[in-house]
Design an enzyme around this catalytic site. Structure first.
Site, PDB file in Angstrom:
ATOM      1  CG  ASN B  68     -70.147 -25.826  19.228  1.00 57.31           C
ATOM      2  OD1 ASN B  68     -70.273 -25.184  20.272  1.00 57.31           O
ATOM      3  ND2 ASN B  68     -70.839 -25.552  18.134  1.00 57.31           N
ATOM      4  N   GLY B  71     -69.989 -23.369  25.011  1.00 59.97           N
ATOM      5  CA  GLY B  71     -70.603 -22.701  26.153  1.00 59.97           C
ATOM      6  C   GLY B  71     -70.417 -21.194  26.145  1.00 59.97           C
ATOM      7  CG  ASN B  98     -73.511 -13.244  18.491  1.00 64.01           C
ATOM      8  OD1 ASN B  98     -73.651 -13.609  19.667  1.00 64.01           O
ATOM      9  ND2 ASN B  98     -74.227 -13.736  17.509  1.00 64.01           N
ATOM     10  CB  CYS B 128     -78.084 -17.554  25.204  1.00 68.22           C
ATOM     11  SG  CYS B 128     -78.882 -15.961  24.982  1.00 68.22           S
ATOM     12  CE  LYS B 163     -75.983 -17.470  14.559  1.00 67.44           C
ATOM     13  NZ  LYS B 163     -74.523 -17.527  14.782  1.00 67.44           N
ATOM     14  N   GLY B 264     -69.256 -20.315   8.498  1.00 69.69           N
ATOM     15  CA  GLY B 264     -68.984 -20.734   9.876  1.00 69.69           C
ATOM     16  C   GLY B 264     -67.973 -21.850   9.937  1.00 69.69           C
TER      17      GLY B 264
END
Lengths: 255, 309
Positions: B68, B71, B98, B128, B163, B264
């Site tokens: 995926n 973004g 999150n 990120c 995470k 998930g």
């Protein structure tokens, strides 16, 4: 509101080497509204490959049964069209997507090939609501229109088109659209067809044209954000804000 | 049967969490099962300002998995506070936010804004890109991660969960950085960087070229990371997140040391999976003549001891 439940394959007809017509008996009955779709598993039992469910337009609904028209297009649809046999138990999530109700009383459905699955039921519902419904249904050859035997009992006023002239009028389903300027158009079909109608609509400055779009989807319920398309108002989820979008919000890159 | 599990300063009603990015804000799952009794929601990654996300195409299905390139699309902190948090709180759905930012300053401003919510914790997304470090992810550089966690801790009024990224050669030093900063709740891991090409047009499938890989295919990879991370210290509470598809996968993660699991991509295929797994877990605990989930964790811990001779 939608549900996730078991769906047993009651009937499967192979219509051509690439198309199949399926009737599924769903465990939980939910009303299917115009242009709604389902997400269906495309794997044998105990297998998780292909992993994702597939989105399919719902062709019709009768009691606890729904009809699907599926083209062997990739790994998932190939398993459904070619390998899965009657009495197989699918897992289904349905009905999904934003139902579409046009304001006008005259509706023209323009369906190209497998696109009929996305809008046919809408036509039936509109007709039952007292609207005047006209269906233009086209394919490359007569084989692409085999599904008509299952649809004719709904008595929609239909004109057929084939590119090779083997059935109905010879030519493209989009060729006579200018005779229906006083109708609202609802379009579903291959990208090239939708783009051509989009361009025609822009040229005619016709604002009440709507497209039922099909994109790859992971969840179908609006959480994965994977099926977004580009619109004039930013990214929109095809499964949630769609699948029907107006010509006014779409751009060429939306298709 | 008691399924609660205690992490550092957080108690979860069950060991199941809905992974960030795969459940929206969790509310829609009310259609499939009783969320507050079944799982803890981890929200879609939130940033200070709304983020429209990446241009389509955003998905590519692989064998037993998917890539995926969403973004980190999200409505931003203000919309979350105004429209979403009140709904979650009214329904008493336990949730963790999150969070991510393009630099440390943004993380801090975001946390300050979100402190007033009733969230159980923040899950810090360190996968990120850090714009000030040329786009290298916070979670791929030990010093950057340390600085980020130090700064967030100064302003956060909630427990932190880090995470971690799986896109590192050795995850253990990253676990140690968290523990050094007195952060004992750690999610292992995130999606794996992958790529797909469009052979017909001789170009990458995604406009951003790389994408995150998830689904059944990645489970053995994350299983290893969870095992390694849980061995770093008894104090580490590892929350496993990677490719859980069947109940067997859930048990495997507990056996290698996870205390809780995130579901998930499976939510896309089977949105009722959390409720099914909860029932299976009860039956499994009973089958071992145990009484609670924490007893099961103890049982697995004893079994694990024999591995290291």
């Amino acid at each position: 509101m939608f549900t996730q439940c078991e769906a047993v394959l009651e009937e499967k007809r192979i219509l051509s080497e690439k198309d199949a017509f399926l009737v599924l008996k769903v465990k939980e009955k939910k009303e299917v509204k115009p242009c709604q779709f389902c997400m269906l598993t495309a794997t044998f039992k105990k297998s998780f490959d292909p992993f994702l469910k597939r989105p399919f337009g719902i062709l019709f609904q009768k009691d606890d049964k729904i009809g699907l028209f599926i083209r062997n297009f990739g790994r998932g649809s190939s398993i459904i069209v070619k390998d899965i046999k009657e009495s197989f138990k699918f897992d289904i999530t349905y009905p999904l997507g934003n139902p579409f109700y046009p304001k006008k009383d005259k509706i023209l459905l323009v369906a190209g090939g497998i696109g009929i699955a996305g809008i046919f039921w809408a036509g039936v519902v509109y007709k039952n609501l007292g609207k005047k419904v006209k269906l233009l249904f086209g394919g490359r050859t007569e084989k692409d229109l085999e599904i008509r035997y299952f649809l004719e009992k709904y008595n929609l006023d239909t004109t057929y088109y084939t590119e090779d002239g083997s059935f109905g009028k010879k030519g493209l389903v989009s060729q006579d659209l200018e005779n229906y300027l006083d109708y609202t158009w609802l379009v579903c079909g291959p990208k090239a067809m939708m783009k051509a109608i989009f361009e025609l609509g822009k040229k005619l400055n016709k604002k009440d044209i709507f497209f039922s779009l099909d994109t790859y989807m992971a969840c179908g319920i609006g959480v994965c954000l994977g099926c977004t398309i580009e619109t004039k108002n930013g990214y929109k989820r095809c499964c949630k804000e769609g699948p029907v979008f107006s010509i006014e919000e779409l751009m060429e890159s939306s298709f | 049967m008691e399924l609660k599990v205690s992490l550092k300063n957080i108690t979860l009603k069950t060991p199941f969490l809905l992974a960030s990015g795969t459940c929206g804000f969790g509310l829609i799952f009310e259609k499939f099962f009783d969320v507050k009794e079944t799982a803890t929601v981890i929200t879609k990654g939130l940033s200070l300002n709304p983020n429209p996300g990446n241009p389509p195409p955003r998905l590519y299905e692989t064998y037993a998995g998917l890539l995926n390139s969403i973004g980190l699309e999200n409505p931003g902190a203000d919309t979350f506070l105004k429209d979403i948090a009140p709904k979650l709180e009214k329904k008493k759905i336990p949730y963790i936010i999150n969070i991510y930012g393009k630099d440390i300053d943004e993380f801090i401003k975001l946390v300050e804004k979100l402190n007033k919510t009733q969230a159980l914790a923040y899950e810090v997304n360190v996968s990120c890109p850090n714009v000030k470090k040329g786009g290298l992810a916070f979670g791929q550089d030990l010093d950057t991660l340390k600085t980020l966690l130090k700064e967030i801790k100064k302003v956060s009024k909630k427990e932190l969960i880090v995470k971690l990224s799986p896109n590192v050669s050795d995850i253990k030093p990253f676990v140690k950085v968290c523990l050094d900063e007195n952060i004992f709740n750690i999610t292992v891991a995130n999606t794996y960087l992958g790529m797909a090409v469009d052979l017909k047009n001789f170009k990458p499938h995604f406009k951003r070229i790389y994408a995150g890989y998830s689904g059944p295919a990645i489970k053995p990879l994350t299983l290893r990371f969870v095992y390694e991370a849980s061995k770093v210290s008894e104090k580490a509470n590892i929350i496993a997140s990677g490719g859980i598809t069947t109940f067997k996968d859930v048990l495997e993660y507990f056996l290698v040391g996870a205390k809780a699991v995130q579901l998930g991509s499976i939510l896309f295929r089977d949105s009722k999976a959390p409720a099914k797994f909860k029932e299976s877990l009860k039956a499994y605990i009973k089958s071992l003549n145990l009484n609670t989930f924490e007893e099961l964790l103890e049982f697995f811990k004893e079994k694990r001891k024999a591995w290291e001779v």
